[in-house]
Structure formats: C-alpha cells, structure tokens
Design a protein around this motif. Structure first.
Motif, PDB file in Angstrom:
ATOM      1  N   UNK A  15       0.511  10.780   9.636  1.00 13.61           N
ATOM      2  CA  UNK A  15       0.334   9.347   9.770  1.00 13.61           C
ATOM      3  C   UNK A  15       0.276   8.762   8.364  1.00 13.61           C
ATOM      4  N   UNK A  16       1.160   7.834   8.073  1.00 16.52           N
ATOM      5  CA  UNK A  16       1.198   7.184   6.755  1.00 16.52           C
ATOM      6  C   UNK A  16       0.253   5.990   6.785  1.00 16.52           C
ATOM      7  N   UNK A  17      -0.685   5.948   5.810  1.00 15.14           N
ATOM      8  CA  UNK A  17      -1.618   4.832   5.716  1.00 15.14           C
ATOM      9  C   UNK A  17      -1.147   3.892   4.617  1.00 15.14           C
ATOM     10  N   UNK A  18      -1.056   2.603   4.886  1.00 21.84           N
ATOM     11  CA  UNK A  18      -0.577   1.660   3.874  1.00 21.84           C
ATOM     12  C   UNK A  18      -1.483   1.624   2.642  1.00 21.84           C
ATOM     13  N   UNK A  19      -0.868   1.405   1.490  1.00 21.15           N
ATOM     14  CA  UNK A  19      -1.591   1.337   0.221  1.00 21.15           C
ATOM     15  C   UNK A  19      -2.620   0.203   0.237  1.00 21.15           C
ATOM     16  N   UNK A  20      -2.345  -0.842   0.995  1.00 22.76           N
ATOM     17  CA  UNK A  20      -3.235  -2.001   1.062  1.00 22.76           C
ATOM     18  C   UNK A  20      -4.627  -1.645   1.590  1.00 22.76           C
ATOM     19  N   UNK A  21      -4.755  -0.513   2.255  1.00 28.02           N
ATOM     20  CA  UNK A  21      -6.067  -0.098   2.750  1.00 28.02           C
ATOM     21  C   UNK A  21      -6.966   0.399   1.623  1.00 28.02           C
ATOM     22  N   UNK A  22      -6.376   0.713   0.464  1.00 30.28           N
ATOM     23  CA  UNK A  22      -7.171   1.118  -0.694  1.00 30.28           C
ATOM     24  C   UNK A  22      -7.635   2.561  -0.673  1.00 30.28           C
TER      25      UNK A  22
END
Length: 89
Positions: A15-22
């Motif tokens: 699962x790829x987590x967006x960079x915006x989540x920090x």
C-alpha cells in the motif's frame, strides 16, 4: 481522507502512502485488522541504550560520586564583579 490502491510488490501486496501524510521513508509500521478494517500505525521505538559491556572494568578506580561529592560551589563569573568593565557600557 486519502484514497490509494494496493499493488503487487514481490510476493506481497503493498500500500503506497502519500507523502502529504508526513510519514518518513523507512518508518516501521504496524498493521492490524479490526472487524474488517485495517489500521496502520507507527511502531513506538524503544529508547536507544548505550552498551558499556566492552569498557566495563577498564577503569578499576572509577566509582560513582557520593551525594556530598555531587554538590559543587558556584563558579565565579566576571559579570558578578561590580568592578567589571562590562557594566559601564
């Protein structure tokens, strides 16, 4: 809320987590299932400890300070002196 998709990575599903989540790269995460939902949370890192086993015994006269030895006299400072020229600025 962020939508993302799973993808195949080797023999696993990822699962790829967006960079915006920090979330920094390489962060250890825990995944658990609760009633059909998947919860992803960071793993709390234990505080790092220093291993002193390699130096144990190398200073045989070294000993902990007693409570009396831990009390220090205050250090004199130049600005504590009323005749210090810095006061006349």
């Amino acid at each position: 809320m962020v939508k993302t998709r799973t993808f195949k990575s080797g023999n696993s599903v990822a699962l790829r987590l967006p960079k915006a989540l920090g979330i920094p790269a390489g962060k250890e995460m825990r995944v658990r299932e609760e009633r059909g939902r998947y919860i992803v949370e960071p793993v709390e890192q234990a505080p790092k400890k220093i291993d002193l086993t390699g130096i144990y015994g190398s200073c045989p006269d070294l000993r902990p300070l007693t409570p009396e030895e831990r009390e220090f006299d205050p250090s004199p400072r130049v600005w504590d002196d009323p005749d210090w020229p810095g006061w006349n600025r």
